[in-house]
Scaffold this active site. Structure first.
Site, PDB file in Angstrom:
ATOM      1  N   ARG A  37      41.798  90.955  55.614  1.00 44.50           N
ATOM      2  CA  ARG A  37      42.088  89.542  55.830  1.00 44.50           C
ATOM      3  C   ARG A  37      43.556  89.407  56.241  1.00 44.50           C
ATOM      4  O   ARG A  37      44.446  90.035  55.647  1.00 44.50           O
ATOM      5  CB  ARG A  37      41.820  88.751  54.558  1.00 44.50           C
ATOM      6  CG  ARG A  37      42.153  87.265  54.671  1.00 44.50           C
ATOM      7  CD  ARG A  37      42.097  86.575  53.315  1.00 44.50           C
ATOM      8  NE  ARG A  37      42.482  85.173  53.422  1.00 44.50           N
ATOM      9  CZ  ARG A  37      42.962  84.449  52.410  1.00 44.50           C
ATOM     10  NH1 ARG A  37      43.104  84.995  51.199  1.00 44.50           N
ATOM     11  NH2 ARG A  37      43.295  83.187  52.583  1.00 44.50           N
ATOM     12  N   ASP A  67      55.880  78.810  45.633  1.00 42.17           N
ATOM     13  CA  ASP A  67      56.606  79.257  46.833  1.00 42.17           C
ATOM     14  C   ASP A  67      58.011  78.677  46.827  1.00 42.17           C
ATOM     15  O   ASP A  67      58.242  77.564  46.340  1.00 42.17           O
ATOM     16  CB  ASP A  67      55.889  78.793  48.106  1.00 42.17           C
ATOM     17  CG  ASP A  67      54.512  79.420  48.247  1.00 42.17           C
ATOM     18  OD1 ASP A  67      54.302  80.517  47.701  1.00 42.17           O
ATOM     19  OD2 ASP A  67      53.648  78.791  48.918  1.00 42.17           O
ATOM     20  N   HIS A  85      49.685  78.443  42.706  1.00 43.45           N
ATOM     21  CA  HIS A  85      48.476  78.922  43.374  1.00 43.45           C
ATOM     22  C   HIS A  85      48.428  80.445  43.376  1.00 43.45           C
ATOM     23  O   HIS A  85      49.438  81.124  43.128  1.00 43.45           O
ATOM     24  CB  HIS A  85      48.391  78.387  44.808  1.00 43.45           C
ATOM     25  CG  HIS A  85      49.562  78.792  45.659  1.00 43.45           C
ATOM     26  ND1 HIS A  85      50.816  78.222  45.545  1.00 43.45           N
ATOM     27  CD2 HIS A  85      49.656  79.730  46.644  1.00 43.45           C
ATOM     28  CE1 HIS A  85      51.637  78.769  46.424  1.00 43.45           C
ATOM     29  NE2 HIS A  85      50.956  79.699  47.099  1.00 43.45           N
ATOM     30  N   HIS A 124      51.675  81.895  41.574  1.00 47.93           N
ATOM     31  CA  HIS A 124      53.104  81.769  41.855  1.00 47.93           C
ATOM     32  C   HIS A 124      53.395  80.424  42.511  1.00 47.93           C
ATOM     33  O   HIS A 124      52.493  79.740  43.005  1.00 47.93           O
ATOM     34  CB  HIS A 124      53.556  82.894  42.782  1.00 47.93           C
ATOM     35  CG  HIS A 124      52.893  82.829  44.139  1.00 47.93           C
ATOM     36  ND1 HIS A 124      51.589  83.251  44.338  1.00 47.93           N
ATOM     37  CD2 HIS A 124      53.324  82.376  45.358  1.00 47.93           C
ATOM     38  CE1 HIS A 124      51.262  83.079  45.606  1.00 47.93           C
ATOM     39  NE2 HIS A 124      52.303  82.539  46.251  1.00 47.93           N
TER      40      HIS A 124
END
Length: 756
Positions: free
Chosen positions: A747, A687, A737, A685
């Site tokens: 995480r 941002d 990314h 995607h």
């Protein structure tokens, strides 16, 4: 007949002129040698004021004879009412042996509240210029009997009324005055001198006058507005602006003793622009010459919710002082802080000589708690010093305790200030009602433009007191409670105005009820070193899980120390950052503590979004590339987070994307949680940002396996994120990314889409 009259008058005039202009006429008197000046003063105890007086006398090489030292004081409470007759009785006894020394000049002055500003030669010259046998100090107020005001001779200019704190005259004449004394020790000395001076016959016979224009004596009572400091190349003077005079004797009579303390911080040679502090190294204690370090009782006071308390205790622990010489007393008035104290005690229970805690269950007032802490030292003869410190003091100087002890003062505190403000732990002056007033030098002392050891009227938060002083001058057990004053104000007022101790050890029943003369203990602040700072406890909200995270506005320095990575500044000094992929920059920003507390805060909140497309938190209610996250706004951290971006991300942006000036604004700020069973990865995607930051909040291989980020355009992956380090990369257009799968564990990352 007229001719004869004319001849007679002319003859008389010629005889007069002949006598005036004749070489045989009397010449102006020769200067009196300074050896012919004797200073007499009364002091029954070596108070701080007396020692200061003697120091100023030594500077000018005065010959001083002290009367009454060691004798019990029976002269009344001269600081608050009539009295002081004992001074005349002692002076009378001393003058009997000096009465026949016609060329001896006697200077009789007070000592507890008086300093010299000029030398013997100057005083003798001014005395001769007065052309009288006896000169009294003068003031603008009548004491002790106002009804006598009209009996004073009128003066065209100058002070009209007598003050007995300063007298200078030839020995026979001084003796003629004091030999008339036949009253009691607690009768009033100034009234005695006043009645003699107001007797026209005695005033003429004894050739007395007043120092109307403060040439020799400056009484401060009623004249504070007339006086200012005059800085010279050799020393500092007091100048009377009304009469343009430079008085040689400065007397803090009445309620002006605090102002005298201020003047004495400079006069005659205590501090100057050329030489700085002249007395800072006088009588210092060299700790290296002692067989062992002094024992110190440390009183810690936690009276309100206080940010960064664990860090406060760590700074106490890291003081460069033998821990076996430290005994710790803690008064905690906040249930919220019991966990912090318990954690510190469990980790360091065997570090200090002793560790005593009095908690909120005891329901002690602040004054009662502080009295208790001071008493622990006062009652223990082995306690050499009492070090009181409030929990809002961050001592950044590990040598603080040693440096204070070395200054060898009865009460001394280190200057600590609130970051970026003039708020400090001392006042340079007091108003008429006993509260804060700004002294002329306050700002310069706070900003360390004037460096030294300063006699001040009020201190708080942190100070060191000699154990010997607690068992002598400060032996009263209730110093922190007085009227409606807060505890620190009560302590300072009691120390300043130490006048009411009873002569309990006196064997004489009649002296049991006599009050001692003023012997206030001087309080000092030192700014010779950078000691630390005061933190703000205002607006400290303890409703969060990790409340210090919200302190970025109130206490920015402490926030930065706790939450910003230790290597962050190296980004700018050493180019300490990496570029693992084109235009993807990697740099340290968060400390371990920041990462842990942010994760804890999110888990405590607990409402993770679940990575669903429907999202009522955002405009339109639909997220095309959703993550399992919690927004900063949901925990009330959005303002703080945006401030963090502006303060710590924007400078990095300017460094790596030269010429781009970010607004430091972001709508989407959130913490993402990746787990194999909920959301393990994020599909490719762009941002909705000009650039994005992505901060790793926990450790790969310890807290999780897998994870990382892949940039498609460059076929570049970063698979080993470092805790506390942030990626910064363009958001739109170039840097498609994806989040690589987390294969085990959990995480956490913090993400912001900046400049959308």
């Amino acid at each position: 007949m007229e001719y004869l009259t004319f001849c007679f008058v002319f003859s008389c005039w010629m005889k007069f002129a002949s006598s005036v202009y004749s070489t045989d006429a009397p010449q102006a008197p020769a200067h009196i040698p300074k050896e012919k000046l004797l200073v007499l003063t009364v002091a029954t105890e070596e108070t701080d004021g007396f020692l200061r007086f003697m120091q100023s006398a030594k500077y000018f090489n005065y010959t001083v004879k002290v009367l009454g030292m060691g004798e019990g004081w029976k002269g009344g409470d001269v600081g608050r009412s009539i009295g002081g007759g004992q001074k005349i009785r002692l002076l009378k006894e001393a003058m009997e042996a000096l009465a026949d020394q016609e060329d001896l000049v006697v200077l009789s002055v007070d000592s507890y509240d008086l300093i010299f500003a000029g030398g013997p030669e100057e005083i003798l010259r001014k005395f001769q210029q007065a052309n009288h046998k006896v000169v009294f100090a003068a003031e603008g107020l009548v004491w002790p009997d106002k009804k006598l005001a009209d009996q004073y001779p009128s003066v065209r200019s100058g002070k009209r009324y007598l003050n007995s704190g300063g007298i200078i005259g030839y020995a026979p004449y001084i003796n003629s005055i004091v030999s008339q004394w036949n009253l009691h020790d607690n009768d009033d000395d100034q009234l005695f001198y006043t009645k003699i001076y107001l007797d026209p016959l005695q005033r003429q016979t004894l050739n007395m006058t007043l120092d109307h224009k403060c040439q020799i004596f400056q009484n401060l009572n009623g004249a504070v507005d007339e006086v200012l400091l005059k800085f010279g190349t050799d020393r500092v003077r007091v100048r009377n602006t009304m009469y343009d005079s430079l008085p040689a004797v400065v007397h803090g009579n009445g309620n002006t003793k605090m102002y005298l303390n201020y003047l004495a911080n400079y006069v005659p040679n205590a501090w100057s622009y050329e030489h700085g502090c002249s007395h800072c190294d006088d009588d210092v204690l060299d700790l290296t010459q002692l067989k062992e370090y002094p024992d110190v009782m440390v009183g810690v006071f936690i009276e309100q919710p206080t940010p960064f308390l664990p860090e406060f205790f760590q700074r106490l622990l890291t003081l460069d002082y033998p821990k076996d010489k430290l005994r710790v007393f803690v008064h905690n008035n906040e249930v919220y802080h019991e966990k912090h104290i318990q954690n510190f005690w469990e980790e360091n229970r065997n570090v200090f000589s002793s560790f005593k805690v009095v908690g909120p269950e005891e329901n002690l007032s602040q004054g009662e708690a502080r009295n208790m802490g001071m008493d622990l030292c006062r009652k223990d003869a082995t306690c050499d010093y009492y070090f009181s410190i409030d929990s809002d003091v961050m001592l950044t100087n590990r040598q603080t305790l040693k440096l204070l002890i070395e200054q060898n003062r009865k009460i001394i505190g280190p200057l600590v200030t609130r970051h970026g403000k003039l708020w400090s732990n001392f006042w340079g002056a007091l108003s008429l009602d006993g509260y804060y007033a700004r002294s002329e030098d306050y700002v310069d002392i706070v900003q360390r433009k004037r460096v030294g050891v300063w006699n001040i009227p009020y201190m708080a938060h942190v100070y060191l007191v000699k154990g010997s002083a607690l068992r002598n001058e400060l032996k009263e057990r209730n110093f922190f409670i007085l009227e409606k004053l807060d505890p620190d104000m009560a302590l300072c007022r009691n120390a300043r105005e130490l006048t009411s101790h009873r002569e309990k050890d006196s064997p004489s029943p009649e002296s049991f009820h006599m009050l001692k003369p003023p012997k206030g203990v001087f309080m000092y602040i030192t700014n010779r070193h950078d000691f630390g700072r005061l933190i703000s406890t205002a607006n400290y909200n303890i409703s969060h899980y990790n409340n210090d995270l919200w302190q970025i506005f109130e206490n920015p320095v402490d926030w930065k120390e706790k939450y910003i990575h230790q290597n962050y500044t190296r980004i700018f000094t050493e180019n300490y950052l990496e570029e693992p992929c084109p235009d993807v920059y990697w740099f340290p920003v968060f400390s371990e503590k920041a990462c842990d507390e942010l994760v804890e805060e999110m888990e405590h909140y607990g409402s993770w979004s679940g990575g669903k497309h429907e999202d009522k938190r955002i405009a339109g209610g639909y997220e095309t590339v959703p993550t399992d996250d919690i927004h900063m706004k949901q925990i009330g951290f959005d303002k703080e987070w945006l401030h963090f971006i502006r303060e710590f991300i924007s400078p990095v942006t300017l460094k790596v994307f030269s010429g781009y000036y970010t607004k430091g604004y972001a709508i989407m700020n959130f913490v993402v949680k990746y787990t194999p069973d909920r959301q393990a990865y994020l599909r490719p995607h762009h941002d909705s940002s000009t650039f994005t930051i992505n901060i790793a909040l926990n450790n790969k291989d310890r807290d999780f396996q897998g994870g990382g980020c892949r940039f498609h355009r460059y076929n570049c992956s970063i698979e080993s994120p470092r805790k506390g380090w942030s990626f910064m990369h363009p958001g739109r257009l170039t840097h498609l990314h994806e989040g690589l799968p987390t294969t085990n564990g959990t995480r956490y990352i913090a993400v912001s889409f900046i400049d959308p």
